[in-house]
Design a protein around this motif. Sequence first.
Motif, mmCIF file in Angstrom:
data_model
loop_
_atom_site.group_PDB
_atom_site.id
_atom_site.type_symbol
_atom_site.label_atom_id
_atom_site.label_comp_id
_atom_site.label_asym_id
_atom_site.label_seq_id
_atom_site.Cartn_x
_atom_site.Cartn_y
_atom_site.Cartn_z
ATOM 1 N N PHE A 315 -68.455 6.667 -51.227
ATOM 2 C CA PHE A 315 -68.712 7.312 -52.512
ATOM 3 C C PHE A 315 -67.544 8.250 -52.832
ATOM 4 N N PRO A 316 -66.494 7.776 -53.490
ATOM 5 C CA PRO A 316 -65.323 8.617 -53.733
ATOM 6 C C PRO A 316 -65.573 9.726 -54.745
ATOM 7 N N MET A 317 -66.534 9.533 -55.640
ATOM 8 C CA MET A 317 -66.886 10.544 -56.629
ATOM 9 C C MET A 317 -68.301 10.273 -57.111
ATOM 10 N N GLN A 318 -68.850 11.209 -57.841
ATOM 11 C CA GLN A 318 -70.218 11.075 -58.301
ATOM 12 C C GLN A 318 -70.371 9.847 -59.209
ATOM 13 N N GLY A 319 -71.372 9.021 -58.914
ATOM 14 C CA GLY A 319 -71.648 7.850 -59.728
ATOM 15 C C GLY A 319 -70.888 6.604 -59.342
ATOM 16 N N VAL A 320 -69.971 6.695 -58.357
ATOM 17 C CA VAL A 320 -69.165 5.540 -57.947
ATOM 18 C C VAL A 320 -69.494 5.192 -56.501
ATOM 19 N N ARG A 321 -69.731 3.898 -56.246
ATOM 20 C CA ARG A 321 -69.998 3.412 -54.892
ATOM 21 C C ARG A 321 -69.166 2.166 -54.629
ATOM 22 N N LEU A 322 -68.364 2.216 -53.556
ATOM 23 C CA LEU A 322 -67.568 1.066 -53.115
ATOM 24 C C LEU A 322 -68.229 0.494 -51.868
ATOM 25 N N THR A 323 -68.374 -0.824 -51.816
ATOM 26 C CA THR A 323 -69.131 -1.454 -50.730
ATOM 27 C C THR A 323 -68.385 -2.633 -50.144
ATOM 28 N N LEU A 324 -68.391 -2.700 -48.808
ATOM 29 C CA LEU A 324 -67.972 -3.880 -48.070
ATOM 30 C C LEU A 324 -69.146 -4.306 -47.190
#
Length: 345
Positions: A315-324
């Motif tokens: 979660f690099p910032m609020q509202g953003v999610r990166l997934t592997l």
Amino acid sequence: MHGCRRWLILIGIGSLLIAGVQAQSSKSPEVSLSGVLRVQWSDRANASGTDGFDVRLARIAAEVRHPRNLQGRISVEFAGGASAREAQLLDAYGRWQASESLTLWVGQLLLPLFYDVRTSSTRIEALERTNLVNTYFAGARGRGIALDYAVAPSTMLQVGLWNSLTNNDPQATTRGARAHGMASLNLRYETGNYQANIGGLWGERPGFQTRDPQNNPLLVPSAARRTWYIDQELRLRRPHLTLRGTYLEGRDRNPTGGVSAPQFLAPSDYRAITVYAIYQARPDQQIVLRWEDFDPDTTRQGDSLRTLGLFYHYFPMQGVRLTLGYEWAETTTRHRAIGAVQYQF
């Protein structure tokens, strides 16, 4: 026809109750907009034609809150259908907080059952719903009336009357579909770090007429729908670990193929076990393990679907999610690698 009239009457009564309470206040409601976009890349081993980038979610929602304990919500998915180009109505409901202990829901909303049904797909830690839900509860939303009653500060009783087919059921999304009634019951107990749900649903999946591949008339009879489950979640502070498990049994006719090409003509008993382990490594990093064992017909050998998924969220910032992530399909060779970016506002 009589079944449809009953549902129209029930929904009409609920709508009139909400409208009546709203009319007692002249204050202006508060309106808020929200949305989510998820772009996803996947690679299914030995499955040509399903690799590459795809828009999995593209949702817009509007919520209206009225000072008289009223709330309404409408949400639309713009990446629906097999081609991810169809617009589909998701939520369309009204909520009335009648008292501190009683809440009325009317419309189309997530069924108040076990975790993988009652939770929005934007929040499910394994990105997508389980094989069980996609088979028997497609879309996860019911259309009807529900009541929440707080029996005690830590105990909630939830009951509902619904259309017996969920919003994306293959039998309901095909032309000419119809449905009967269905009742649900869920008892929830929750403390600071523990939650348990036990409940079920009972109803009838309607029959229909169609034609077989040789164009001969085919009558598919109605079938009883029933499910019971127990769902538990334990949240540990040290380490920051959440453990969740669901055990479920039921009976239904598998709706795969809809009404135009049904693959199953008779009901069967099914069983599913789902386990989550969610480790919060840091405030901005999360590791998730999900295992599902789904048997759509307990009397038949070799058709179980067992899937193990491992996911890393950043979660690099609020509202953003990166997934592997990666899923191992134990009973087939169709493993899957996943990469996703989700933005929510």
